[in-house]
Design an enzyme around this catalytic site. Structure first.
Site, mmCIF file in Angstrom:
data_model
loop_
_atom_site.group_PDB
_atom_site.id
_atom_site.type_symbol
_atom_site.label_atom_id
_atom_site.label_comp_id
_atom_site.label_asym_id
_atom_site.label_seq_id
_atom_site.Cartn_x
_atom_site.Cartn_y
_atom_site.Cartn_z
ATOM 1 N N ALA A 63 0.856 -1.189 0.000
ATOM 2 C CA ALA A 63 0.000 0.000 0.000
ATOM 3 C C ALA A 63 0.887 1.232 0.000
ATOM 4 O O ALA A 63 2.025 1.182 0.466
ATOM 5 C CB ALA A 63 -0.879 -0.008 1.245
ATOM 6 N N GLY A 104 0.981 -5.243 0.931
ATOM 7 C CA GLY A 104 -0.161 -5.362 0.018
ATOM 8 C C GLY A 104 0.237 -5.967 -1.319
ATOM 9 O O GLY A 104 -0.591 -6.584 -1.998
ATOM 10 N N GLU A 107 0.021 -9.561 -0.751
ATOM 11 C CA GLU A 107 -1.407 -9.898 -0.583
ATOM 12 C C GLU A 107 -2.079 -10.004 -1.962
ATOM 13 O O GLU A 107 -2.879 -10.905 -2.209
ATOM 14 C CB GLU A 107 -2.077 -8.856 0.314
ATOM 15 C CG GLU A 107 -1.630 -8.962 1.773
ATOM 16 C CD GLU A 107 -2.104 -7.813 2.641
ATOM 17 O OE1 GLU A 107 -2.744 -8.086 3.681
ATOM 18 O OE2 GLU A 107 -1.829 -6.640 2.285
ATOM 19 N N GLU A 127 4.544 -5.368 7.394
ATOM 20 C CA GLU A 127 3.759 -4.293 7.994
ATOM 21 C C GLU A 127 4.107 -4.053 9.467
ATOM 22 O O GLU A 127 3.970 -2.937 9.959
ATOM 23 C CB GLU A 127 2.256 -4.619 7.885
ATOM 24 C CG GLU A 127 1.669 -4.438 6.496
ATOM 25 C CD GLU A 127 1.873 -5.624 5.586
ATOM 26 O OE1 GLU A 127 1.235 -5.668 4.519
ATOM 27 O OE2 GLU A 127 2.708 -6.495 5.898
HETATM 28 N N1 T1G Z 1 4.662 3.341 -0.067
HETATM 29 C C1 T1G Z 1 5.177 4.552 -0.389
HETATM 30 N N2 T1G Z 1 6.491 4.775 -0.703
HETATM 31 C C2 T1G Z 1 7.290 3.704 -0.690
HETATM 32 C C3 T1G Z 1 6.818 2.398 -0.349
HETATM 33 C C4 T1G Z 1 5.435 2.242 -0.035
HETATM 34 N N3 T1G Z 1 4.907 1.058 0.284
HETATM 35 N N4 T1G Z 1 7.872 1.549 -0.404
HETATM 36 C C5 T1G Z 1 8.943 2.299 -0.771
HETATM 37 N N5 T1G Z 1 8.596 3.578 -0.944
HETATM 38 C C6 T1G Z 1 9.472 4.683 -1.366
HETATM 39 C C7 T1G Z 1 10.611 4.952 -0.382
HETATM 40 O O1 T1G Z 1 10.231 5.813 0.634
HETATM 41 C C8 T1G Z 1 11.650 5.577 -1.304
HETATM 42 O O2 T1G Z 1 11.284 6.914 -1.494
HETATM 43 C C9 T1G Z 1 11.446 4.848 -2.612
HETATM 44 O O3 T1G Z 1 10.119 4.308 -2.554
HETATM 45 C C10 T1G Z 1 12.401 3.726 -2.835
HETATM 46 O O4 T1G Z 1 12.375 2.895 -1.697
HETATM 47 C C11 T1G Z 1 -2.764 -3.212 3.361
HETATM 48 C C12 T1G Z 1 -1.016 -1.902 5.062
HETATM 49 C C13 T1G Z 1 10.101 -2.451 -1.507
HETATM 50 C C14 T1G Z 1 12.022 -3.519 -0.399
HETATM 51 O O5 T1G Z 1 6.479 -2.077 4.181
HETATM 52 O O6 T1G Z 1 10.648 -2.250 2.123
HETATM 53 O O7 T1G Z 1 0.901 -2.806 2.311
HETATM 54 O O8 T1G Z 1 13.228 7.921 -0.410
HETATM 55 O O9 T1G Z 1 14.816 3.074 -1.172
HETATM 56 O O10 T1G Z 1 15.837 -0.261 -1.475
HETATM 57 O O11 T1G Z 1 -1.417 -4.889 4.210
HETATM 58 O O12 T1G Z 1 11.125 0.057 -0.353
HETATM 59 O O13 T1G Z 1 13.159 7.681 -2.855
HETATM 60 O O14 T1G Z 1 11.619 9.309 -1.723
HETATM 61 O O15 T1G Z 1 13.368 1.429 0.055
HETATM 62 O O16 T1G Z 1 14.699 -0.849 -3.653
HETATM 63 C C15 T1G Z 1 3.962 -2.575 3.264
HETATM 64 C C16 T1G Z 1 8.198 -0.917 2.161
HETATM 65 C C17 T1G Z 1 3.197 -1.309 3.131
HETATM 66 C C18 T1G Z 1 7.514 -2.216 2.075
HETATM 67 C C19 T1G Z 1 12.383 -1.693 -2.062
HETATM 68 N N6 T1G Z 1 5.148 -2.501 2.466
HETATM 69 N N7 T1G Z 1 9.236 -0.766 1.168
HETATM 70 O O17 T1G Z 1 13.580 -1.336 -1.484
HETATM 71 O O18 T1G Z 1 13.882 1.065 -2.355
HETATM 72 S S1 T1G Z 1 1.805 -1.345 4.187
HETATM 73 C C20 T1G Z 1 6.336 -2.265 3.008
HETATM 74 C C21 T1G Z 1 10.392 -1.463 1.245
HETATM 75 C C22 T1G Z 1 0.723 -2.413 3.391
HETATM 76 C C23 T1G Z 1 -1.331 -3.706 3.485
HETATM 77 C C24 T1G Z 1 -0.432 -2.832 4.213
HETATM 78 C C25 T1G Z 1 11.398 -1.190 0.182
HETATM 79 C C26 T1G Z 1 11.430 -2.241 -0.942
HETATM 80 P P1 T1G Z 1 12.370 8.010 -1.636
HETATM 81 P P2 T1G Z 1 13.696 2.126 -1.196
HETATM 82 P P3 T1G Z 1 14.609 -0.362 -2.296
#
Ligand code: T1G
Length: 698
Positions: A63, A104, A107, A127
């Site tokens: 998400a 997500g 999911e 999450e």
């Molecule tokens: N939403 C918004 N921005 C995101 C994002 C996300 N989910 N994931 C990464 N970014 C942005 C990050 O801030 C950075 O921005 C850029 O993308 C590159 O990220 C309903 C509630 C996927 C392993 O927790 O772990 O789904 O700094 O440097 O090293 O159940 O990003 O460039 O401005 O980390 O290649 C759950 C979070 C969400 C995964 C890639 N998902 N992301 O790593 O890139 S909650 C997460 C990561 C959800 C549902 C629920 C990593 C990555 P900027 P990066 P990377």
């Protein structure tokens, strides 16, 4: 087709690609476009099956976290509707997982009938690292795919696992060409719906105590956190209820978590960890210099740990000591550290040998003629460091970065000992340097943008969280530590026992309290720093830290001497020492101070508000550029509880008017000199503003 959703047909298969750079987060636009694309594919008679994939380096990163805490977009399908639509398709749907499938994103893949993954793609439901739980069916689908116990491990620990190492049942196939493979699979397989398959839940249903047992094992690791326990509660739903009821109750837990301070704190940490690498004072276009080789002066505990960081990152490093005996002792310590890691099964002997081969010992400065960066790591004495930098200036190649690992001393004075102050920077590591995640980089008045950028690049290369700060006594981390530990010392003089203060700070969420910490770091280290500072800037009596000085003079240096603030047995278990309590009473008598009973709340407030107050002063002086810099320093360098988001973020949560009020209260009653509110904090509190709004307005 929309900006973020691309479609193309291949052999009668509709390939839907999510293209929302940089990591295909599921924004409102993605949800809308995806829902339409699924509907269109399902309705199109030419389409026999559907493949879903991501553009770029990720499949779907989950998400869009930036949408959290904001009102939901009206008229836009939510993620659960996307997933339900995918699973309900009457045509086979295959996820072609080209890169990270997180939260997500996984999911969605679990809503597809099959999953093909690139072996290196990472999969998981992280999450919990955002202070919440999977909220779009993940806690009910993952157990159905991989079994309850494997799902618990993945969800509670929030890990992303390479597909090649994922538990069976998650990826049906591994392939380099995931789309090609997915198309073939989609044309050869019948529809299969995970929500209708409880076969993998049977084992857990046969183990009634499984979840309680699991919770028992979490206490140490997740002390202070709530979300990991909410994850267990949610996964447990899948053995108590059917799928539909399970996801409804999952949703309730998810929405509850989203409202908690822990979720706000953890989200702040997620974005700050990425933003901290972008230093406002360094223009974006400034490139770092290359770091292909390194040198370290001093192979003691810090020097050895610093050298290990380079070897761990595959960078050859030369360590310099005054003589062969000292060098052998230092290299021996490095070898012992690595051997310990091999013994614990966390590294192979081969990997250890490769790292040791990258570390070269020497007693000659001539071996510092070629390294791209040289870090000085000798004990804290300004004259000694100036002398070393004078020598280094004569041998190091032009363009080499000359760095000092000082934890308090004046980087500008050290730089002035060279003919190239623009190449000098502070790189303050934390002990043990090969373990602690923080690298506090210190930019001197004449440090160039390129040198500063190279120090930040160094942090990235050796897998540290690099934070850039300005020059002042103790920089950001230690200057705030002085304010906090000073209050702790005062509280002990006024009536609290060291163990009471430590317990209160431990319960607040730190891994240990200030007295246990100084016993670990060594009371001799603290004494030398205070002595060096007193000679440079005599302060008032109360600053003397009287009890700590007396303990040092009694030869009680802490764990290393078996005695400090506490007594230590051979296994380093600590216990309160009546001799210390007697010493404290004596010092209080000498100070003419009547000791009193002190509440834990006062301990936490005085220690933590002093920390915040000093942080505000550092922001006002520009030594720390942003609140997030301070939060990252304290979380990764000093163990400030991550779920509170860091001291400055936490201060906004507490409310600045309350902090101002309490500072003034304690000033009045106990501490006139040291709790004077920082002007910035006082101003923001009076104006009803926060550090966050102050940052946004700058
Ligand atoms: N939403 C918004 N921005 C995101 C994002 C996300 N989910 N994931 C990464 N970014 C942005 C990050 O801030 C950075 O921005 C850029 O993308 C590159 O990220 C309903 C509630 C996927 C392993 O927790 O772990 O789904 O700094 O440097 O090293 O159940 O990003 O460039 O401005 O980390 O290649 C759950 C979070 C969400 C995964 C890639 N998902 N992301 O790593 O890139 S909650 C997460 C990561 C959800 C549902 C629920 C990593 C990555 P900027 P990066 P990377």
């Amino acid at each position: 087709m929309t900006d973020v959703i691309k479609t193309a047909d291949r052999d009668g298969v509709r390939v839907i690609t999510i293209d929302n750079a940089p990591v295909n987060a599921i924004s409102a636009a993605v949800r809308t476009g995806l829902q339409a694309a699924i509907k269109a594919a399902e309705a199109d008679p030419k389409v026999k099956a559907i493949v879903l994939t991501g553009a770029g380096r990720a499949f779907i990163a989950g998400a869009d976290i930036r949408e959290f805490g904001k009102p939901p977009a009206v008229g836009v399908p939510n993620l659960r509707e996307n997933i339900a639509a995918l699973e309900a398709c009457t045509k086979p749907v295959v996820a072609a997982i080209n890169g990270a499938a997180a939260g997500g994103g996984l999911e969605i893949a679990l809503g597809c009938h099959y999953r093909v993954a690139h072996p290196k793609a990472v999969l998981g439901l992280p999450e919990v690292n955002l202070g919440t739980i999977p909220g779009a069916t993940g806690t009910q689908r993952l157990p159905r795919a991989v079994g309850v116990e494997a799902a618990l491990e993945m969800i509670v620990n929030g890990v992303l696992i390479p597909a090649a190492k994922c538990p069976p049942g998650l990826a049906d196939e591994l392939a380099e060409d995931v789309v090609g493979k997915a198309v073939a699979l989609a044309l050869s397989k019948p529809v299969r719906r995970l929500s209708e398959d409880d076969s993998k839940l049977a084992a857990a249903k046969a183990k009634p105590g499984l979840f309680d047992e699991y919770r028992k094992g979490m206490a140490r690791r997740f002390r202070g956190f709530t979300a990991p326990y909410k994850c267990v509660e949610a996964v447990e739903l899948c053995v108590k209820y059917g799928y539909a009821e399970g996801i409804a109750k999952e949703r309730e837990i998810f929405l509850w978590c989203q409202e908690q301070p822990e979720a706000r704190g953890m989200r702040h940490v997620f974005f700050s960890e990425r933003e901290v690498a972008r230093v406002p004072s360094i223009p974006k276009e400034v490139k770092p210099r290359e770091i292909r080789s390194a040198g370290v002066i001093g192979c003691g505990t810090m020097g050895g740990g610093i050298a290990m960081n380079f070897a761990n990152a595959g960078i050859p490093v030369t360590v310099i000591e005054n003589d062969a005996a000292a060098l052998e002792k230092g290299l021996g310590l490095i070898r012992k550290n690595y051997a310990g890691t091999v013994e614990r099964g966390r590294m192979t002997q081969d990997a250890m040998d490769k790292r040791m081969a990258l570390i070269k010992g020497s007693t000659s400065y001539d071996d510092l003629k070629t390294p791209d960066i040289v870090i000085e790591a000798v004990f804290e004495n300004l004259d000694l460091k100036k002398q070393i930098f004078g020598r280094l200036d004569k041998v190091a190649k032009p363009g080499a970065v000359l760095a000092t690992n000082t934890s308090t001393l004046d980087v500008d004075a050290i730089a002035a000992a060279t003919s190239r102050p623009q190449d000098v920077v502070g790189t303050h590591f934390f002990s043990p340097a090969n373990v602690m995640k923080l690298l506090e980089n210190v930019r001197g008045a004449r440090t160039s943008d390129e040198t500063a950028q190279t120090a930040m690049e160094l942090a990235r290369r050796i897998n540290k969280v690099g934070v850039m700060v300005g020059v002042c006594d103790g920089f950001v981390g230690n200057r705030m530590l002085y304010a906090y530990s000073r209050q702790a010392s005062f509280l002990v003089e006024e009536g609290a026992a060291p163990e009471q203060v430590d317990k209160a700070i431990y319960d607040f969420g730190f891994p240990m309290g200030p007295f246990q910490m100084s016993d670990l770091a060594g009371l001799d280290v603290g004494y030398m720093v205070r002595k060096e500072r007193k000679e440079r800037a005599p302060t008032n009596l109360r600053y003397a830290n009287t009890v700590a000085d007396r303990l040092y003079e009694m030869g009680r240096y802490g764990q290393k001497t078996g005695k400090g603030w506490y007594l230590y047995d051979a296994q380093r278990n600590r216990s309160a020492d009546p001799a210390v309590a007697a010493l404290i009473e004596q010092v209080a008598k000498e100070q003419g101070r009547a000791r009193r009973a002190i509440a834990n709340d006062e301990i936490v407030e005085r220690c933590m508000y002093a920390l915040v107050n000093e942080g505000a002063q550092l922001l006002d002086e520009g030594i720390a550029a942003r609140p997030l810099d301070i939060d990252m320093i304290w979380i990764f360098g000093y163990g400030f509880p991550r779920y509170r988001g860091g001291p400055i973020f936490w201060a906004d949560e507490v409310g600045l008017p309350r902090i101002l009020d309490r500072l003034n209260h304690y000033r009045q009653h106990h501490d006139r000199d040291w709790l004077e509110p920082a002007p910035l904090l006082a101003r923001l509190a009076r104006e009803g503003r926060t550090f966050k709004s102050w940052t946004a307005e700058r």
